[in-house]
Design a protein around this motif. Structure first.
Motif, PDB file in Angstrom:
ATOM      1  N   GLU A 189      -1.875  26.275  51.649  1.00  0.00           N
ATOM      2  CA  GLU A 189      -1.070  25.802  52.784  1.00  0.00           C
ATOM      3  C   GLU A 189       0.181  25.083  52.290  1.00  0.00           C
ATOM      4  OE1 GLU A 189      -1.118  25.836  56.115  1.00  0.00           O
ATOM      5  OE2 GLU A 189      -2.941  27.015  56.426  1.00  0.00           O
ATOM      6  N   LEU A 190      -0.003  24.309  51.219  1.00  0.00           N
ATOM      7  CA  LEU A 190       1.143  23.597  50.648  1.00  0.00           C
ATOM      8  C   LEU A 190       2.166  24.610  50.135  1.00  0.00           C
ATOM      9  CD1 LEU A 190       2.440  20.900  49.836  1.00  0.00           C
ATOM     10  CD2 LEU A 190       1.190  21.020  47.692  1.00  0.00           C
ATOM     11  N   ASN A 191       1.682  25.633  49.451  1.00  0.00           N
ATOM     12  CA  ASN A 191       2.593  26.673  48.962  1.00  0.00           C
ATOM     13  C   ASN A 191       3.314  27.379  50.111  1.00  0.00           C
ATOM     14  OD1 ASN A 191       1.974  26.132  46.365  1.00  0.00           O
ATOM     15  ND2 ASN A 191       1.390  28.203  45.816  1.00  0.00           N
ATOM     16  N   ARG A 192       2.598  27.571  51.206  1.00  0.00           N
ATOM     17  CA  ARG A 192       3.223  28.211  52.376  1.00  0.00           C
ATOM     18  C   ARG A 192       4.432  27.385  52.811  1.00  0.00           C
ATOM     19  NH1 ARG A 192       3.619  27.211  57.379  1.00  0.00           N
ATOM     20  NH2 ARG A 192       2.137  25.510  57.425  1.00  0.00           N
ATOM     21  N   ALA A 193       4.255  26.056  52.847  1.00  0.00           N
ATOM     22  CA  ALA A 193       5.358  25.195  53.263  1.00  0.00           C
ATOM     23  C   ALA A 193       6.473  25.189  52.221  1.00  0.00           C
ATOM     24  CB  ALA A 193       4.838  23.778  53.504  1.00  0.00           C
ATOM     25  N   VAL A 194       6.087  25.100  50.947  1.00  0.00           N
ATOM     26  CA  VAL A 194       7.079  25.018  49.867  1.00  0.00           C
ATOM     27  C   VAL A 194       7.922  26.301  49.805  1.00  0.00           C
ATOM     28  CG1 VAL A 194       7.323  24.991  47.343  1.00  0.00           C
ATOM     29  CG2 VAL A 194       5.843  23.330  48.460  1.00  0.00           C
ATOM     30  N   TYR A 195       7.264  27.435  49.968  1.00  0.00           N
ATOM     31  CA  TYR A 195       7.992  28.712  49.878  1.00  0.00           C
ATOM     32  C   TYR A 195       8.478  29.204  51.241  1.00  0.00           C
ATOM     33  CZ  TYR A 195       6.658  29.107  44.997  1.00  0.00           C
ATOM     34  OH  TYR A 195       6.521  28.885  43.648  1.00  0.00           O
ATOM     35  N   ARG A 196       8.255  28.385  52.249  1.00  0.00           N
ATOM     36  CA  ARG A 196       8.688  28.713  53.612  1.00  0.00           C
ATOM     37  C   ARG A 196       8.265  30.113  54.043  1.00  0.00           C
ATOM     38  NH1 ARG A 196      14.548  25.713  53.740  1.00  0.00           N
ATOM     39  NH2 ARG A 196      13.775  23.876  52.698  1.00  0.00           N
ATOM     40  N   VAL A 241      -2.610  17.106  51.701  1.00  0.00           N
ATOM     41  CA  VAL A 241      -3.189  17.333  50.373  1.00  0.00           C
ATOM     42  C   VAL A 241      -3.526  16.000  49.703  1.00  0.00           C
ATOM     43  CG1 VAL A 241      -2.585  18.092  48.028  1.00  0.00           C
ATOM     44  CG2 VAL A 241      -2.165  19.597  49.967  1.00  0.00           C
ATOM     45  N   GLY A 266       8.145  20.052  56.823  1.00  0.00           N
ATOM     46  CA  GLY A 266       6.910  20.833  56.699  1.00  0.00           C
ATOM     47  C   GLY A 266       6.224  20.568  55.380  1.00  0.00           C
ATOM     48  N   ILE A 267       7.029  20.502  54.304  1.00  0.00           N
ATOM     49  CA  ILE A 267       6.470  20.236  52.973  1.00  0.00           C
ATOM     50  C   ILE A 267       5.829  18.850  52.947  1.00  0.00           C
ATOM     51  CG2 ILE A 267       7.038  19.896  50.530  1.00  0.00           C
ATOM     52  CD1 ILE A 267       9.313  21.959  50.953  1.00  0.00           C
ATOM     53  N   ARG A 314       8.757  25.598  41.377  1.00  0.00           N
ATOM     54  CA  ARG A 314       8.771  25.630  42.840  1.00  0.00           C
ATOM     55  C   ARG A 314      10.184  25.418  43.368  1.00  0.00           C
ATOM     56  NH1 ARG A 314       3.707  23.053  45.305  1.00  0.00           N
ATOM     57  NH2 ARG A 314       2.172  24.235  44.176  1.00  0.00           N
ATOM     58  N   PRO A 315      10.488  26.057  44.492  1.00  0.00           N
ATOM     59  CA  PRO A 315      11.848  25.930  45.028  1.00  0.00           C
ATOM     60  C   PRO A 315      12.063  24.626  45.799  1.00  0.00           C
ATOM     61  CG  PRO A 315      10.579  27.454  46.356  1.00  0.00           C
ATOM     62  CD  PRO A 315       9.681  27.015  45.245  1.00  0.00           C
ATOM     63  N   VAL A 316      11.599  23.530  45.232  1.00  0.00           N
ATOM     64  CA  VAL A 316      11.806  22.221  45.871  1.00  0.00           C
ATOM     65  C   VAL A 316      11.796  21.164  44.759  1.00  0.00           C
ATOM     66  CG1 VAL A 316       9.327  21.934  46.325  1.00  0.00           C
ATOM     67  CG2 VAL A 316      10.956  20.696  47.708  1.00  0.00           C
ATOM     68  N   GLY A 375      12.321  22.467  56.926  1.00  0.00           N
ATOM     69  CA  GLY A 375      11.494  22.964  55.826  1.00  0.00           C
ATOM     70  C   GLY A 375      10.911  21.805  55.044  1.00  0.00           C
ATOM     71  N   SER A 415      -4.227  23.942  48.982  1.00  0.00           N
ATOM     72  CA  SER A 415      -3.100  24.203  48.073  1.00  0.00           C
ATOM     73  C   SER A 415      -2.297  25.403  48.579  1.00  0.00           C
ATOM     74  CB  SER A 415      -3.592  24.498  46.659  1.00  0.00           C
ATOM     75  OG  SER A 415      -4.138  23.341  46.081  1.00  0.00           O
ATOM     76  N   GLN A 475       2.496  18.861  54.780  1.00  0.00           N
ATOM     77  CA  GLN A 475       1.433  19.488  53.992  1.00  0.00           C
ATOM     78  C   GLN A 475       1.032  18.611  52.817  1.00  0.00           C
ATOM     79  OE1 GLN A 475      -0.602  21.807  54.531  1.00  0.00           O
ATOM     80  NE2 GLN A 475       0.424  22.450  56.389  1.00  0.00           N
TER      81      GLN A 475
END
Lengths: 267, 327
Positions: B123-130, A14, A6-7, A100-102, A3, B121, A10
């Motif tokens: 897409e980034l949220n997709r990764a952050v929130y899995r 960005v 992946g972050i 955010r959960p990170v 996970g 942004s 991304q």
């Protein structure tokens, strides 16, 4: 772990997209990073020539090599986080990050690494060009080049953790520039940015050995220049590991305490 | 078995300590030596429960404590006293499971990256929130359709208008399909069409995904369109918690009629209470039951150029609730 990868991937995209929007700013930033070591290079080369060829064993060519390598190392370990946190806390832009959960540090790491990757080729071209102008004396050895990779990564980690932790001072005072200024002055002096640490008087060298600054800039530079023995290198890596461990513990404590303050006074 | 509440607040308090001093040089120097501090009770003992799937309007004048409460509910602020659970979590412990299931949209704060198109942004949220890839695509299609995002997705955020940006903010906040949605003034500064679209979207999201929504807004239209139940707070205290219909009926006993006559010469007091007259526009306050009759008479008796009938602004309703001290 997947996970997080992946972050990072991304965040990398960005940051890349954002940086490309500001090509001119990138060039100006790069020039800033080149000018400072260039000034010291010119000053010290002039001093060594007027002192009959060398200062403390450093010839003009040695100074050229030192400051060109230092320029690259500084670029690789540099962070701008201390300037950012004050804004984040004062303007409340930290709040969306906290929702955010990170952990917010991940986006900072990804941001930093991405910008380095984008600007490093430019930096290397500049370094080679400066090499043609100032004719540096490079006496590096193969094992030093191999050791440089983990050493510069550790240097980045130590500097990042320490500066990220200091940046959190913004939770307690929104005027952090005085603290930042003090830190950068100490950094300039004890990291070897203003002059090679070998030129400092013995007591100051001892202080530089204990403080973290040398291990983030001066040490990787000296290593790549072939000025260190294997024992000195291992000792340095030990110091880096110690500072990284201490920094991580401190960061955890300060982050938790800072969040408490932030969430008490108004996020 | 009873359904556990989505949000459960009990006797919530938040007190801020703020420095204060008089104006002037002397006071400034004195404050160097000794700082005077004042305690401000932003939230002063409120309790309520939201059931899963409810849309509730959270109302109150500026400084009533709405945003402070939303911040405590989303884990940004630590309360001074009281208990809060959201989906069974204590918000300020900031458990990742909790953060993945909620969202907070604030009018001024943005989570979109300024220099790049919103889609990046997202897409980034997709990764952050899995969010799994297939679900992400489905949600994105749904959001694109409902909010008409198509042409906006590939423009840099800084080139979007305020309304377009807000639509994208709302979309970004809902991509992970949160079970609990906190909305703080989601339509502030938007034109009527955009307000209506965001409103329609919130209601659709609630219907499709059964999300619990707590919404603050200064626009009565938002609240009327979305919320059956409203909670009114003032000075950090709960003043009303119940059906919107009851609140409006009970506390908007009057309507406002604005009549454009061209000048302020005529005496309109026989028609109702004259509140003001500016540039020939006379504002009258009349009992709700009299509105139709008075409007008819005004149109028949006077050379009216324009006439509008309005509900009193939300602040006035709340003010009335406050003055009548209903609890």
């Amino acid at each position: 772990m997947r996970g997080l990868a992946g972050i990072y991937a991304q965040q990398f995209k960005v940051t890349m997209a954002s940086f490309i929007q500001y090509r001119a700013a990138l060039v100006i930033w790069l020039i800033g990073h080149v000018l400072e070591p260039l000034i010291y290079l010119v000053v010290w080369s002039t001093v060594s020539r007027s002192a009959g060829g060398s200062v403390g064993g450093f010839t003009a060519a040695d100074f050229a090599a030192y400051f060109i390598v230092l320029m690259i190392v500084n670029h690789m370990t540099y962070t701008w986080i201390m300037y950012e946190y004050e804004y984040r806390v004062r303007q409340g832009t930290l709040s969306p990050d906290l929702l955010r959960p990170v952990h917010p540090i991940h986006s900072d790491i990804a941001d930093n690494l991405t910008s380095k990757l984008i600007t490093l080729p430019g930096m290397l071209v500049i370094a080679v060009s400066l090499g043609f102008i100032f004719r540096p004396a490079l006496h590096t050895v193969l094992w030093a080049i191999a050791a440089f990779i983990p050493v510069v990564l550790l240097a980045f980690a130590v500097r990042f953790v320490i500066e990220w932790t200091l940046a959190l001072a913004a939770f307690w005072t929104i005027r952090t520039s005085a603290l930042n200024q003090m830190y950068f002055m100490a950094m300039l002096f004890f990291s070897g940015q203003i002059a090679p640490l070998e030129l400092l008087p013995h007591p100051l060298r001892v202080i530089a050995f204990v403080l973290p600054f040398r291990w983030t800039i001066g040490f990787p530079t000296e290593l790549l220049l072939g000025r260190l023995t294997p024992t000195q290198t291992l000792t340095g890596m030990g110091m880096q590991a110690a500072w990284l461990a201490a920094g991580l513990v401190l960061m955890r404590v300060v982050w938790r305490a800072g969040l408490k303050v932030y969430s008490a006074v108004g996020a | 078995m009873a359904i556990s509440p989505a949000v459960d607040i009990h006797d919530l308090h938040k007190t801020f300590v703020v420095p204060e001093r008089e104006g002037g040089m002397r006071a400034a120097l004195a404050s160097l030596v000794r700082r005077r501090k004042q305690e401000v009770k932003a939230v002063d003992g409120i309790s309520f429960v939201l059931s899963p799937g409810e849309i509730v309007g959270f109302l109150g004048p500026n400084g009533a404590g709405k945003t402070t409460t939303l911040k405590m509910l989303s884990g940004l602020l630590h309360p001074t006293a009281g208990t809060v659970t959201v989906l069974g979590y204590v918000p300020w412990e900031r458990d990742r499971g909790f953060l993945r299931r909620i969202t907070l949209v604030m009018g001024q704060r943005n989570q979109l990256v300024w220099d790049i198109p919103p889609i990046d942004s997202f897409e980034l949220n997709r990764a952050v929130y899995r969010v799994p890839a297939a679900e992400y695509r489905r949600t994105l299609d749904e959001l694109t359709e409902l909010l008409e995002l198509g042409p906006l997705l590939k423009k840099p955020v800084r080139n979007l208008s305020l309304g377009e940006r807000m639509k994208c903010e709302v979309a970004a906040a809902l991509l992970h399909r949160p079970q609990v949605v906190f909305l703080d003034e989601p339509t502030i500064g938007l034109d009527v069409t955009m307000q209506r679209r965001i409103r329609g979207f919130i209601s659709e999201h609630n219907r499709r995904h059964g999300a619990t929504v707590l919404l603050t807004s200064h626009y009565m239209a938002d609240v009327e369109a979305l919320c059956r139940r409203v909670i009114v707070i003032h000075h950090g205290r709960l003043l009303f918690d119940g059906d919107l219909a009851k609140l409006v009926e009970r506390f908007t006993s009057h309507k406002t009629i604005v009549v454009s006559l061209g000048d302020c010469g005529a005496d309109l007091s026989p028609y109702g209470e004259v509140v003001s007259c500016t540039d020939g526009d006379v504002t009258l306050r009349v009992p709700k039951s009299e509105t139709a009759r008075v409007t008819g008479r005004l149109l028949a008796d006077l050379p009216v150029m324009d006439l509008t009938v309005e509900d009193p602004p939300i602040e006035e309703v709340i003010d009335r609730v406050f003055r009548e001290e209903l609890s």
